[in-house]
Scaffold this active site. Structure first.
Site, short mmCIF file in Angstrom:
data_model
loop_
_atom_site.label_atom_id
_atom_site.label_comp_id
_atom_site.label_asym_id
_atom_site.label_seq_id
_atom_site.Cartn_x
_atom_site.Cartn_y
_atom_site.Cartn_z
N GLY A 74 0.85 -1.19 0.00
CA GLY A 74 0.00 0.00 0.00
C GLY A 74 0.88 1.23 0.00
O GLY A 74 1.08 1.89 -1.02
N CYS A 123 -7.75 22.48 17.77
CA CYS A 123 -7.70 22.93 19.16
C CYS A 123 -7.04 21.91 20.06
O CYS A 123 -7.68 21.42 21.01
CB CYS A 123 -9.11 23.24 19.63
N TYR A 154 -2.07 6.84 3.92
CA TYR A 154 -2.59 6.90 5.29
C TYR A 154 -2.69 8.32 5.83
O TYR A 154 -2.62 8.52 7.04
CB TYR A 154 -1.75 6.02 6.24
N1 LLP Z 1 -2.28 -6.10 3.69
C1 LLP Z 1 -2.92 -6.09 4.86
C2 LLP Z 1 -3.69 -7.24 5.27
C3 LLP Z 1 -2.87 -4.94 5.68
O1 LLP Z 1 -3.51 -4.95 6.84
C4 LLP Z 1 -2.12 -3.81 5.26
C5 LLP Z 1 -2.04 -2.62 6.08
C6 LLP Z 1 -1.48 -3.88 4.01
C7 LLP Z 1 -1.56 -5.03 3.26
C8 LLP Z 1 -0.68 -2.73 3.45
O2 LLP Z 1 0.40 -2.40 4.24
P1 LLP Z 1 1.47 -1.33 3.70
O3 LLP Z 1 2.16 -1.92 2.49
O4 LLP Z 1 0.73 -0.10 3.34
O5 LLP Z 1 2.38 -1.12 4.84
N2 LLP Z 1 -2.34 3.49 9.31
C9 LLP Z 1 -0.98 2.96 9.46
C10 LLP Z 1 -0.77 1.75 8.62
C11 LLP Z 1 -1.76 0.66 8.89
C12 LLP Z 1 -1.57 -0.50 7.97
C13 LLP Z 1 -2.77 -1.36 8.01
N3 LLP Z 1 -2.67 -2.51 7.18
C14 LLP Z 1 0.01 4.06 9.13
O6 LLP Z 1 -0.40 5.17 8.85
O7 LLP Z 1 1.23 3.85 9.18
#
Ligand code: LLP
Length: 464
Positions: free
Chosen positions: A319, A392, A422
């Protein structure tokens, strides 16, 4: 450790010394951090994919999320190439809108959605449902039903309750669901605790260690309505150290071998999730996708040979690594306030017209970002600055520590790098602040892909 029950930012602690000295050139655009289309024009102004940011700001106003479309497409191609022969699912949770879903389809990738909302966006974009995977630890019956109705290619099962629910739904609807079982492999990924997902004490998946994974697999194998394609693991996010992925791959292949022994079936698919980190600030050194693809493939091939089972089809779910570096957020500076810290230091608080509502990551994960004054180049000496929002609360910080030119002033435009993942996807309406527009930019043309929210949008929900 928390210094205060309400979190470290409430603690009465003096800030530590800045960990780095001002960079030699405040205007420099570190290529690892900024999108490929970022440059400075002859006037010193930031341009993104050939468009000056003043033009973007005049046309679309601020705060504004700008996506460098070619940057995203090239990263998608790199992933597809590195994982040639595997399925690459873009994890839509990082940021999803119809335009991005179409880019994903055009680049030949699959798409991971984890709610009915993300599924709705994918379907509205005309994304082929058979190339979708549906994730989530608490999918509703309605979400599962819709996935079956539209023919979602894979459903990743996260609990026994869900296995039962899906089984019953398939029986009722007279269909077969193609499923993967999400496994907790017990790897501690070196990342922020809130986003590491493969250690034992958290909500996702079935544990390898306590027999839950075996039980779920047996339940799926024995169901007349579920076709078990394979197993899935996701060990966390923003990971630099590739050892975690490698250990996870080892354990998952051992599981496949165990399944072959216990049930006399060789599962077709092994999904190793997402999680590859990106550079947010100078000095961040993420692993290269080519290297990680090579090492994972090698491990899977070797372990399968040793176990005497066929090599499964691999899939991955990046992602952040695809959309993160493609995004830049533009803000207008409203106020500038030097604050004496009482330890001989001064910090310049630069307030912008967004904040925690469009980027919660700094407050939530203590995430690091960097930014530049984007509308001009200045020769003024650097001042240690903190970029804060308009909300705030004092935790409303966008960039904790950054050196900005000492003449930074109201009306300047700040560009914060690596905000594609994100940020807009986790945006809120805190303090009734409307969420920013998202603009895609390519070859000098900008196009609104998500329009700016208006106060009318917000008031329409408030039915009195
Ligand atoms: N696959 C699954 C099952 C996941 O839960 C996630 C992310 C991804 C793939 C993709 O992960 P990436 O390649 O983007 O690291 N809000 C947090 C990140 C939460 C990730 C949740 N799951 C942040 O802002 O760092």
């Amino acid at each position: 450790m928390r210094a205060h029950p309400a979190g470290p930012r409430h603690a009465d602690v003096l800030p530590h010394d800045p960990i780095y000295a001002p960079p030699a050139d405040l205007a420099r655009l570190e290529p690892a951090i900024w999108p490929q289309g970022a440059a400075r024009n002859a006037d010193g102004e930031l341009t993104l994919a050939g468009t000056a940011i003043s033009q973007l700001v005049d046309t679309h106003s601020t705060p504004l999320v700008v996506l460098d479309e070619q940057d995203f497409r090239d990263r998608a191609r790199d992933y597809a190439q590195a994982f040639d022969g595997a399925d690459v699912f873009y994890a839509g949770k990082a940021f999803l809108c119809k335009a991005v879903a179409r880019w994903v389809a055009q680049e030949g990738l699959h798409l991971d959605v984890c709610t009915g909302g993300e599924l709705a966006v994918a379907l509205a974009a005309g994304f082929d449902p058979s190339r979708l995977a549906l994730h989530g630890n608490n999918k509703s019956v309605a979400e599962l039903r819709q996935a079956l109705e539209v023919g979602v290619g894979r459903i990743v099962i996260d609990s026994m309750n869900e296995l039962d629910r899906l089984d019953a739904l398939c029986a009722e609807m007279g269909v077969t669901a193609h499923v993967l079982i999400r496994i907790t492999v017990g790897v501690e990924a070196h990342t922020h605790e809130f986003i590491a997902t493969a250690h034992e004490d958290q909500k996702f998946g079935f544990s390898l260690a306590n027999g839950a994974a075996d039980a779920a697999i047996a339940r799926a194998v024995n169901s007349a309505h579920l076709h078990l394609l394979g197993v899935h693991s996701h060990i966390g996010s923003q990971i630099f150290d590739t050892a975690g992925f490698e250990v996870s791959a080892h354990r998952m292949v051992q599981l496949l071998a165990q399944v072959a022994k216990d049930h006399q079936i060789e599962l077709e698919e092994l999904d190793l999730g997402g999680g590859l980190g990106i550079a947010y600030v100078a000095g961040d050194k993420p692993a290269q996708v080519r290297d990680i693809a090579e090492s994972l493939r090698l491990i899977v091939r070797r372990e399968c040979e040793l176990a005497g089972i066929a090599v499964p089809r691999l899939s991955v779910e990046p992602g952040r690594a695809l959309i993160g570096p493609a995004g830049v957020t533009l803000y207008e500076v409203g106020t500038v306030k030097p604050v004496e810290l009482g330890n001989g230091m001064t910090r310049t608080y630069v307030s912008v017209d967004g904040g925690i509502s469009d980027n919660i990551r700094t407050a939530l994960y203590d995430a690091d970002y960097t930014c530049i004054v984007a509308n001009r180049v200045s020769q003024a000496p650097a001042v240690l600055s903190r970029v804060v929002g308009k909300h705030c609360e004092s935790g409303d910080v966008v960039v904790k520590d950054v050196w900005l030119p000492g003449d930074v002033r109201p009306g300047d435009v700040l560009a914060v790098a690596a905000t594609g993942a994100y940020c807009r996807s986790m945006a809120s309406n805190y303090n009734h602040v409307p969420r920013p527009a998202v603009v895609a930019i390519k070859d000098g043309h900008s196009q609104v892909v998500v329009r700016r929210e208006t106060l009318d949008d917000l008031l329409r929900l408030d039915v009195g």
